[in-house]
Design a protein around this motif. Structure first.
Motif, PDB file in Angstrom:
ATOM      1  N   ASP A 135       8.300   3.331  -6.437  1.00  0.00           N
ATOM      2  CA  ASP A 135       7.533   2.154  -6.052  1.00  0.00           C
ATOM      3  C   ASP A 135       8.313   0.908  -6.460  1.00  0.00           C
ATOM      4  N   GLY A 136       8.276  -0.116  -5.643  1.00  0.00           N
ATOM      5  CA  GLY A 136       8.972  -1.362  -5.945  1.00  0.00           C
ATOM      6  C   GLY A 136      10.062  -1.629  -4.927  1.00  0.00           C
ATOM      7  N   PRO A 137      11.171  -2.232  -5.378  1.00  0.00           N
ATOM      8  CA  PRO A 137      12.236  -2.631  -4.448  1.00  0.00           C
ATOM      9  C   PRO A 137      12.805  -1.466  -3.632  1.00  0.00           C
ATOM     10  N   ALA A 138      12.925  -0.296  -4.223  1.00  0.00           N
ATOM     11  CA  ALA A 138      13.487   0.841  -3.478  1.00  0.00           C
ATOM     12  C   ALA A 138      12.577   1.234  -2.321  1.00  0.00           C
ATOM     13  N   LEU A 139      11.282   1.286  -2.564  1.00  0.00           N
ATOM     14  CA  LEU A 139      10.343   1.638  -1.502  1.00  0.00           C
ATOM     15  C   LEU A 139      10.299   0.544  -0.438  1.00  0.00           C
ATOM     16  N   ARG A 140      10.343  -0.714  -0.847  1.00  0.00           N
ATOM     17  CA  ARG A 140      10.373  -1.815   0.118  1.00  0.00           C
ATOM     18  C   ARG A 140      11.607  -1.705   1.015  1.00  0.00           C
ATOM     19  N   ALA A 200      13.189   8.970   2.473  1.00  0.00           N
ATOM     20  CA  ALA A 200      13.380   7.863   1.532  1.00  0.00           C
ATOM     21  C   ALA A 200      12.055   7.153   1.263  1.00  0.00           C
ATOM     22  N   MET A 201      11.261   6.937   2.303  1.00  0.00           N
ATOM     23  CA  MET A 201       9.957   6.293   2.099  1.00  0.00           C
ATOM     24  C   MET A 201       9.020   7.185   1.290  1.00  0.00           C
ATOM     25  N   ALA A 202       9.117   8.475   1.499  1.00  0.00           N
ATOM     26  CA  ALA A 202       8.232   9.400   0.790  1.00  0.00           C
ATOM     27  C   ALA A 202       8.596   9.524  -0.687  1.00  0.00           C
ATOM     28  N   LYS A 256       0.865  -1.173   0.000  1.00  0.00           N
ATOM     29  CA  LYS A 256       0.000   0.000   0.000  1.00  0.00           C
ATOM     30  C   LYS A 256       0.911   1.235   0.000  1.00  0.00           C
ATOM     31  N   VAL A 257       1.183   1.722  -1.182  1.00  0.00           N
ATOM     32  CA  VAL A 257       2.137   2.809  -1.369  1.00  0.00           C
ATOM     33  C   VAL A 257       1.700   4.064  -0.615  1.00  0.00           C
ATOM     34  N   SER A 258       0.419   4.388  -0.655  1.00  0.00           N
ATOM     35  CA  SER A 258      -0.047   5.615   0.001  1.00  0.00           C
ATOM     36  C   SER A 258       0.202   5.573   1.507  1.00  0.00           C
ATOM     37  N   LEU A 259       0.033   4.425   2.143  1.00  0.00           N
ATOM     38  CA  LEU A 259       0.303   4.307   3.580  1.00  0.00           C
ATOM     39  C   LEU A 259       1.789   4.469   3.858  1.00  0.00           C
ATOM     40  N   LEU A 260       2.629   3.815   3.059  1.00  0.00           N
ATOM     41  CA  LEU A 260       4.077   3.940   3.253  1.00  0.00           C
ATOM     42  C   LEU A 260       4.536   5.373   3.039  1.00  0.00           C
TER      43      LEU A 260
END
Length: 141
Positions: A67-72, A61-63, A2-6
């Motif tokens: 999306d994908g491995p970098a955000l994870r 960094a999270m913001a 859930k990208v928006s939550l992250l």
């Protein structure tokens, strides 16, 4: 995921980190690290600022991570920091109530990031619909 939550956790964490770096008393007072009259000693301010910058940078960094491995990866770093804070602050802050409070806040923020990472698997399964075993033949309606 859930990208928006992250992203929301990242923005909130970054903002809090910048605020504490500018005014370490924001963390020192509720943590029991401030002295008489709520004043934060210079050595406490010096010790809290690197933690605040860690939060600011990991939140940023999270913001901003794609999306994908970098955000994870950014989320994993944030989760490790939050759960690490829970362990360390829960073991070392003065007073049981402050330790419990620090653990609750740290675990809560870490749990939000975990939820953001896990949401994808749950959402994706819901989109797929019911699964049928191989060789089950055509679906009858």
């Amino acid at each position: 995921m859930k990208v928006s939550l992250l992203r929301a956790v990242g923005v909130a964490t970054a903002a809090y980190g910048v605020a504490v770096a500018a005014a370490p008393g924001l963390l020192a007072r509720p943590s029991g690290l401030a002295g008489d009259g709520g004043r934060t000693a210079p050595e406490v301010r010096t010790s809290l600022r690197p933690l605040a910058w860690r939060d600011a940078v990991s939140g940023l960094a999270m913001a901003l991570a794609p999306d994908g491995p970098a955000l994870r990866t950014a989320a994993y770093v944030r989760i490790a920091a939050d759960f690490g804070d829970a362990v360390l602050l829960g073991a070392t802050l003065p007073g049981r109530a402050r330790r419990v409070g620090a653990v609750a806040v740290s675990v809560g923020w870490g749990a939000l990031s975990v939820a953001g990472l896990l949401a994808d698997g749950q959402k994706q399964e819901a989109r797929k619909g019911p699964t049928r075993p191989r060789g089950a033949g055509p679906r009858r309606g």
